[in-house]
Scaffold this motif. Sequence first.
Motif, PDB file in Angstrom:
ATOM      1  N   VAL A  24       3.042  -0.644   3.135  1.00 45.49           N
ATOM      2  CA  VAL A  24       2.349  -1.302   2.205  1.00 45.49           C
ATOM      3  C   VAL A  24       1.427  -2.512   2.422  1.00 45.49           C
ATOM      4  O   VAL A  24       0.207  -2.559   2.165  1.00 45.49           O
ATOM      5  N   GLU A  95       6.172  -5.600  -6.421  1.00 47.27           N
ATOM      6  CA  GLU A  95       5.874  -4.676  -5.359  1.00 47.27           C
ATOM      7  C   GLU A  95       6.539  -3.235  -5.387  1.00 47.27           C
ATOM      8  O   GLU A  95       7.401  -3.177  -5.995  1.00 47.27           O
ATOM      9  N   GLY A  97       6.312   0.806  -3.509  1.00 44.73           N
ATOM     10  CA  GLY A  97       5.897   1.479  -2.400  1.00 44.73           C
ATOM     11  C   GLY A  97       6.599   2.722  -2.157  1.00 44.73           C
ATOM     12  O   GLY A  97       7.941   2.761  -2.391  1.00 44.73           O
TER      13      GLY A  97
END
Length: 160
Positions: A24, A95, A97
Motif C-alpha cells: 500500500v 489504513e 489494503g
Amino acid sequence: MANLVVRYAEREELESVNKIRKQVNEVHVKGRSDIFRKDGWQFIESFIYTRFEEANSGVIIASMEDEIVGFAVVQYIVKPESPYNKERRYFHIEEFGVDERHRRKGIATAIIEFAKDDAKERGFDRIELDMWEFNEGALAFYEGVGFKTFRRYMECYVEE
C-alpha cells in the motif's frame, strides 16, 4: 468466499500485515512522490504495533488458509462538541489494503462488512475513511460498498 476468515489480528500476525502495508505504501509513493517518502517505510513499519496496543484502535485481518490476505487499521473516535461541531462518534478506517495477489476476490468487501458489524456492536452509526484522489481503484471500490464523499481536501500550487 470459501475459507475466508475476517477477525481482529493477534500480535504475532502483524509482521504479515506489514507485508501488505508495504504494498500500500508503494502505491502511495508511486501516486504522489511529492508527498510520500520512498524511504518512509522504515519509519512507519513499527507503527502497526502502536495501533495494535492502543485501547481505542485495532487491526482487522482477512486470512485464507492461514495466509493473511488483507487488513484494516481502525480507530474508535469520539470527538467532543466544539463551538463549530456537535459531538462526533465514528469508526475510522485509518489504513486498508488487500495483498496484490488476492485482489478482486471479495476480500475487501468482507473486511468492510466485518467493520460495519463491529462498528454497530461498538455503538457507532458511521464509518469514515479518507483516501488519495489518484487511487481511482480504491475510490471505485469504496463507492461500490456504500461510502460517499462528505468533505474534500483541495490543493493549489503557488507559482514561483
